[in-house]
Design a protein around this motif. Sequence first.
Motif, PDB file in Angstrom:
ATOM      1  N   ARG A  39       0.813  -1.217   0.000  1.00 42.39           N
ATOM      2  CA  ARG A  39       0.000   0.000   0.000  1.00 42.39           C
ATOM      3  C   ARG A  39       0.849   1.270   0.000  1.00 42.39           C
ATOM      4  O   ARG A  39       0.453   2.284  -0.530  1.00 42.39           O
ATOM      5  CB  ARG A  39      -0.927   0.007   1.213  1.00 42.39           C
ATOM      6  N   ASP A  40       2.034   1.197   0.580  1.00 45.62           N
ATOM      7  CA  ASP A  40       2.854   2.402   0.732  1.00 45.62           C
ATOM      8  C   ASP A  40       4.065   2.455  -0.209  1.00 45.62           C
ATOM      9  O   ASP A  40       4.925   3.309  -0.065  1.00 45.62           O
ATOM     10  CB  ASP A  40       3.306   2.540   2.185  1.00 45.62           C
ATOM     11  N   SER A  41       4.134   1.526  -1.182  1.00 36.84           N
ATOM     12  CA  SER A  41       5.225   1.564  -2.159  1.00 36.84           C
ATOM     13  C   SER A  41       4.756   0.908  -3.456  1.00 36.84           C
ATOM     14  O   SER A  41       3.649   0.388  -3.529  1.00 36.84           O
ATOM     15  CB  SER A  41       6.464   0.851  -1.612  1.00 36.84           C
ATOM     16  N   ASP A  42       5.624   0.924  -4.453  1.00 35.86           N
ATOM     17  CA  ASP A  42       5.275   0.346  -5.747  1.00 35.86           C
ATOM     18  C   ASP A  42       5.546  -1.154  -5.817  1.00 35.86           C
ATOM     19  O   ASP A  42       5.278  -1.778  -6.839  1.00 35.86           O
ATOM     20  CB  ASP A  42       6.073   1.035  -6.861  1.00 35.86           C
ATOM     21  N   GLY A  43       6.072  -1.735  -4.761  1.00 36.80           N
ATOM     22  CA  GLY A  43       6.475  -3.139  -4.793  1.00 36.80           C
ATOM     23  C   GLY A  43       5.386  -4.090  -4.356  1.00 36.80           C
ATOM     24  O   GLY A  43       4.224  -3.724  -4.156  1.00 36.80           O
ATOM     25  N   TYR A  44       5.774  -5.347  -4.222  1.00 33.97           N
ATOM     26  CA  TYR A  44       4.892  -6.435  -3.831  1.00 33.97           C
ATOM     27  C   TYR A  44       5.560  -7.238  -2.721  1.00 33.97           C
ATOM     28  O   TYR A  44       6.780  -7.277  -2.630  1.00 33.97           O
ATOM     29  CB  TYR A  44       4.645  -7.384  -5.012  1.00 33.97           C
ATOM     30  N   THR A  45       4.749  -7.932  -1.932  1.00 34.67           N
ATOM     31  CA  THR A  45       5.258  -8.838  -0.908  1.00 34.67           C
ATOM     32  C   THR A  45       4.778 -10.244  -1.231  1.00 34.67           C
ATOM     33  O   THR A  45       3.597 -10.457  -1.504  1.00 34.67           O
ATOM     34  CB  THR A  45       4.754  -8.433   0.490  1.00 34.67           C
ATOM     35  N   VAL A  46       5.697 -11.209  -1.222  1.00 34.06           N
ATOM     36  CA  VAL A  46       5.354 -12.610  -1.461  1.00 34.06           C
ATOM     37  C   VAL A  46       4.577 -13.113  -0.241  1.00 34.06           C
ATOM     38  O   VAL A  46       5.074 -13.048   0.885  1.00 34.06           O
ATOM     39  CB  VAL A  46       6.625 -13.461  -1.677  1.00 34.06           C
ATOM     40  N   GLN A  47       3.361 -13.614  -0.474  1.00 34.45           N
ATOM     41  CA  GLN A  47       2.529 -14.094   0.630  1.00 34.45           C
ATOM     42  C   GLN A  47       2.172 -15.565   0.523  1.00 34.45           C
ATOM     43  O   GLN A  47       1.682 -16.156   1.472  1.00 34.45           O
ATOM     44  CB  GLN A  47       1.242 -13.265   0.715  1.00 34.45           C
ATOM     45  N   PHE A  48       2.395 -16.179  -0.646  1.00 36.86           N
ATOM     46  CA  PHE A  48       2.090 -17.605  -0.807  1.00 36.86           C
ATOM     47  C   PHE A  48       2.983 -18.176  -1.892  1.00 36.86           C
ATOM     48  O   PHE A  48       3.178 -17.560  -2.940  1.00 36.86           O
ATOM     49  CB  PHE A  48       0.619 -17.811  -1.196  1.00 36.86           C
ATOM     50  N   ILE A  49       3.513 -19.380  -1.646  1.00 34.92           N
ATOM     51  CA  ILE A  49       4.301 -20.128  -2.626  1.00 34.92           C
ATOM     52  C   ILE A  49       3.837 -21.577  -2.533  1.00 34.92           C
ATOM     53  O   ILE A  49       3.857 -22.159  -1.451  1.00 34.92           O
ATOM     54  CB  ILE A  49       5.811 -20.070  -2.317  1.00 34.92           C
ATOM     55  N   GLY A  50       3.392 -22.147  -3.646  1.00 33.58           N
ATOM     56  CA  GLY A  50       2.951 -23.535  -3.603  1.00 33.58           C
ATOM     57  C   GLY A  50       2.627 -24.094  -4.964  1.00 33.58           C
ATOM     58  O   GLY A  50       2.436 -23.363  -5.931  1.00 33.58           O
ATOM     59  N   SER A  51       2.531 -25.427  -5.040  1.00 33.90           N
ATOM     60  CA  SER A  51       2.220 -26.077  -6.314  1.00 33.90           C
ATOM     61  C   SER A  51       0.726 -26.001  -6.621  1.00 33.90           C
ATOM     62  O   SER A  51       0.329 -26.143  -7.776  1.00 33.90           O
ATOM     63  CB  SER A  51       2.692 -27.527  -6.305  1.00 33.90           C
ATOM     64  N   GLU A  52      -0.091 -25.789  -5.605  1.00 35.03           N
ATOM     65  CA  GLU A  52      -1.535 -25.629  -5.774  1.00 35.03           C
ATOM     66  C   GLU A  52      -2.025 -24.562  -4.805  1.00 35.03           C
ATOM     67  O   GLU A  52      -1.503 -24.442  -3.699  1.00 35.03           O
ATOM     68  CB  GLU A  52      -2.273 -26.931  -5.460  1.00 35.03           C
ATOM     69  N   THR A  53      -3.048 -23.826  -5.232  1.00 35.51           N
ATOM     70  CA  THR A  53      -3.662 -22.877  -4.303  1.00 35.51           C
ATOM     71  C   THR A  53      -4.523 -23.668  -3.314  1.00 35.51           C
ATOM     72  O   THR A  53      -4.928 -24.796  -3.592  1.00 35.51           O
ATOM     73  CB  THR A  53      -4.512 -21.840  -5.057  1.00 35.51           C
ATOM     74  N   ASN A  54      -4.770 -23.071  -2.155  1.00 35.25           N
ATOM     75  CA  ASN A  54      -5.516 -23.764  -1.105  1.00 35.25           C
ATOM     76  C   ASN A  54      -6.234 -22.742  -0.222  1.00 35.25           C
ATOM     77  O   ASN A  54      -6.308 -21.560  -0.564  1.00 35.25           O
ATOM     78  CB  ASN A  54      -4.562 -24.642  -0.285  1.00 35.25           C
ATOM     79  N   ALA A  55      -6.727 -23.196   0.919  1.00 32.02           N
ATOM     80  CA  ALA A  55      -7.454 -22.305   1.833  1.00 32.02           C
ATOM     81  C   ALA A  55      -6.564 -21.167   2.323  1.00 32.02           C
ATOM     82  O   ALA A  55      -7.037 -20.041   2.508  1.00 32.02           O
ATOM     83  CB  ALA A  55      -7.998 -23.104   3.017  1.00 32.02           C
ATOM     84  N   GLU A  56      -5.284 -21.443   2.514  1.00 35.46           N
ATOM     85  CA  GLU A  56      -4.346 -20.405   2.951  1.00 35.46           C
ATOM     86  C   GLU A  56      -4.249 -19.283   1.919  1.00 35.46           C
ATOM     87  O   GLU A  56      -4.280 -18.106   2.250  1.00 35.46           O
ATOM     88  CB  GLU A  56      -2.965 -21.026   3.187  1.00 35.46           C
ATOM     89  N   SER A  57      -4.147 -19.663   0.657  1.00 32.84           N
ATOM     90  CA  SER A  57      -4.059 -18.646  -0.395  1.00 32.84           C
ATOM     91  C   SER A  57      -5.393 -17.922  -0.578  1.00 32.84           C
ATOM     92  O   SER A  57      -5.416 -16.721  -0.851  1.00 32.84           O
ATOM     93  CB  SER A  57      -3.600 -19.274  -1.710  1.00 32.84           C
ATOM     94  N   ASP A  58      -6.500 -18.625  -0.401  1.00 32.21           N
ATOM     95  CA  ASP A  58      -7.823 -18.003  -0.527  1.00 32.21           C
ATOM     96  C   ASP A  58      -8.040 -16.912   0.514  1.00 32.21           C
ATOM     97  O   ASP A  58      -8.728 -15.931   0.253  1.00 32.21           O
ATOM     98  CB  ASP A  58      -8.927 -19.053  -0.404  1.00 32.21           C
ATOM     99  N   LYS A  59      -7.441 -17.078   1.691  1.00 32.70           N
ATOM    100  CA  LYS A  59      -7.589 -16.070   2.759  1.00 32.70           C
ATOM    101  C   LYS A  59      -7.026 -14.713   2.356  1.00 32.70           C
ATOM    102  O   LYS A  59      -7.505 -13.683   2.793  1.00 32.70           O
ATOM    103  CB  LYS A  59      -6.898 -16.537   4.053  1.00 32.70           C
ATOM    104  N   LEU A  60      -5.999 -14.713   1.510  1.00 27.97           N
ATOM    105  CA  LEU A  60      -5.404 -13.447   1.079  1.00 27.97           C
ATOM    106  C   LEU A  60      -6.432 -12.577   0.360  1.00 27.97           C
ATOM    107  O   LEU A  60      -6.469 -11.366   0.538  1.00 27.97           O
ATOM    108  CB  LEU A  60      -4.202 -13.695   0.173  1.00 27.97           C
ATOM    109  N   TYR A  61      -7.281 -13.214  -0.450  1.00 25.65           N
ATOM    110  CA  TYR A  61      -8.323 -12.464  -1.157  1.00 25.65           C
ATOM    111  C   TYR A  61      -9.385 -11.965  -0.188  1.00 25.65           C
ATOM    112  O   TYR A  61      -9.871 -10.844  -0.302  1.00 25.65           O
ATOM    113  CB  TYR A  61      -8.985 -13.340  -2.226  1.00 25.65           C
ATOM    114  N   ALA A  62      -9.746 -12.796   0.766  1.00 20.31           N
ATOM    115  CA  ALA A  62     -10.805 -12.463   1.719  1.00 20.31           C
ATOM    116  C   ALA A  62     -10.420 -11.307   2.639  1.00 20.31           C
ATOM    117  O   ALA A  62     -11.289 -10.646   3.192  1.00 20.31           O
ATOM    118  CB  ALA A  62     -11.160 -13.696   2.547  1.00 20.31           C
ATOM    119  N   GLN A  63      -9.138 -11.052   2.794  1.00 19.15           N
ATOM    120  CA  GLN A  63      -8.667  -9.995   3.692  1.00 19.15           C
ATOM    121  C   GLN A  63      -8.678  -8.626   3.035  1.00 19.15           C
ATOM    122  O   GLN A  63      -8.261  -7.645   3.632  1.00 19.15           O
ATOM    123  CB  GLN A  63      -7.249 -10.315   4.179  1.00 19.15           C
TER     124      GLN A  63
END
Length: 85
Positions: A39-63
């Motif tokens: 939100r405060d810069s032009d960059g990105y933060t890695v929040q999920f790494i995996g071979s398949e998306t899952n409930a953990e990755s889905d939470k990022l959208y819900a937040q």
Amino acid sequence: MEKADSKLTINDLYIGMEIKDKSQLSNIYDIWILLVKNRDSDGYTVQFIGSETNAESDKLYAQGNVVCPVYNDSLELDGDMYYEE
């Protein structure tokens, strides 16, 4: 080229890592990488790494985050088209 601008490998990545541009991930294939736009810069933060998306990755959208999924398919490297019959 400085590390912040260079192409990364899967071994370079970790959760919480900040990157400058999604193009730095163009050499990583068949892995889902979910980035959250800072939100405060032009960059990105890695929040999920995996071979398949899952409930953990889905939470990022819900937040309410601005999530940028990155997936480079290795089949596209061949340049061949595959059709299912």
